[in-house]
Design an enzyme around this catalytic site. Structure first.
Site, short mmCIF file in Angstrom:
data_model
loop_
_atom_site.label_atom_id
_atom_site.label_comp_id
_atom_site.label_asym_id
_atom_site.label_seq_id
_atom_site.Cartn_x
_atom_site.Cartn_y
_atom_site.Cartn_z
N CYS A 245 0.87 -1.17 0.00
CA CYS A 245 0.00 0.00 0.00
C CYS A 245 0.91 1.23 0.00
O CYS A 245 1.69 1.42 0.94
CB CYS A 245 -0.86 -0.04 1.26
SG CYS A 245 -1.93 1.40 1.49
N CYS B 176 -1.15 3.45 -6.65
CA CYS B 176 -1.96 2.85 -5.57
C CYS B 176 -2.22 1.43 -6.01
O CYS B 176 -2.54 1.19 -7.18
CB CYS B 176 -3.26 3.62 -5.43
SG CYS B 176 -4.54 2.77 -4.46
N1 DGL Z 1 -4.05 0.60 -1.96
C1 DGL Z 1 -3.63 1.77 -1.29
C2 DGL Z 1 -2.36 2.38 -1.91
O1 DGL Z 1 -1.59 1.69 -2.56
C3 DGL Z 1 -4.57 2.88 -0.97
C4 DGL Z 1 -6.02 2.82 -1.01
C5 DGL Z 1 -6.65 3.59 0.13
O2 DGL Z 1 -6.86 2.98 1.16
O3 DGL Z 1 -6.94 4.78 -0.02
O4 DGL Z 1 -2.09 3.53 -1.74
#
Ligand code: DGL
Length: 257
Positions: A74, A184
């Site tokens: 993430c 993301c």
């Molecule tokens: N999947 C997460 C990232 O790579 C973010 C998504 C979120 O929770 O806003 O930043």
């Protein structure tokens, strides 16, 4: 630490499954424990301190499962919590993520690079430092609301196309767009949808493979790559703080070709 122990991977929800898929392909002898914090998603519109607390709780969960390394799959949680987690767990391998801006900068010297990421990632000190180094031809595009579509299992809906067209349309008018960075892990599932909006001429990049290769390097350095047989143990265990539906979306995305 035991080399036969599993590797922990976490995200605010189902997005990190895109990293898990890359890891399953590149590390065929390893086992993984995945945690999606869907009950607290999105992380990207929360204050940094809150994300730090959430990431710490998930890390504790994965350590209780006996994980030999942690991948913060993430970008947002990496910006908010990687440094603190490393200080709190000095001997633990913690691999984080960042938008693939360096890769885009190095491979697309001409034209505009659009970096799609969460508002928290793009406003973080970590991203500002990356932007200072490699951001000369790039524009930051905060995408609040986009991960929510992926959390619902939508990777190709009319709503996804409409959202992406609205965000990327302004860069398409003069033909100067050379790359889109999916900053993301949720957006990695939207790669085909992005390609349809921007066309074949524009490169669409993400940091998943770079992250898994960094994990491989770190495990190798510490003699923690698993050499033994996996026996009949399952390759990965999926956990969520969310609902049965969230778990079903995770499984669907994991199985998606
Ligand atoms: N999947 C997460 C990232 O790579 C973010 C998504 C979120 O929770 O806003 O930043």
């Amino acid at each position: 630490m035991n080399s036969s122990a599993p590797i922990g991977i976490f995200d605010s929800g189902v997005g990190g499954i895109s990293v898990l898929k890359t890891a399953l392909a590149l590390l065929p002898k390893e086992r993984f424990v995945y945690y999606g914090d869907s009950a607290h998603a999105p992380y990207g519109t929360r204050p940094e301190e809150e994300v730090r607390v959430l990431a710490r709780n998930v890390t504790e969960f994965l350590l209780k499962k006996g994980c030999k390394a942690i991948v913060i799959a993430c970008n947002t949680a990496t910006c908010a919590a990687a440094q603190a987690l490393r200080e709190e767990n000095k001997n633990l391998i913690i691999v984080g993520m960042e938008p693939a801006l360096k890769l885009a900068h190095d491979t697309c010297p001409e034209g505009t690079i659009a970096v799609l990421a969460t508002p928290l990632s793009l406003s973080s000190a970590k991203y500002r430092a990356l932007y200072e180094k490699y951001g000369e031809h790039s524009v930051s595009v905060p995408c609040a609301g986009l991960m929510e579509l992926v959390e619902k299992g939508e990777t190709d809906s009319a709503e996804v196309t409409e959202y992406l067209s609205e965000k990327l349309g302004p860069f398409m008018t003069d033909g100067s767009l050379s790359a889109v960075v999916l900053g993301c892990t949720h957006y990695v599932f939207l790669k085909d949808a992005v390609k349809r909006v921007v066309g074949d001429r524009v490169r669409v990049l993400d940091g998943n493979e770079g992250t898994v290769r960094q994990l491989m390097r770190r495990l190798n350095e510490q003699g923690l790559l698993n050499e033994g047989a996996l026996a009949d143990l399952p390759r990965c265990e999926l956990n969520t703080s969310g609902s049965e539906e969230d778990l079903a979306v995770m499984k669907m995305l994991l199985e998606k070709p």
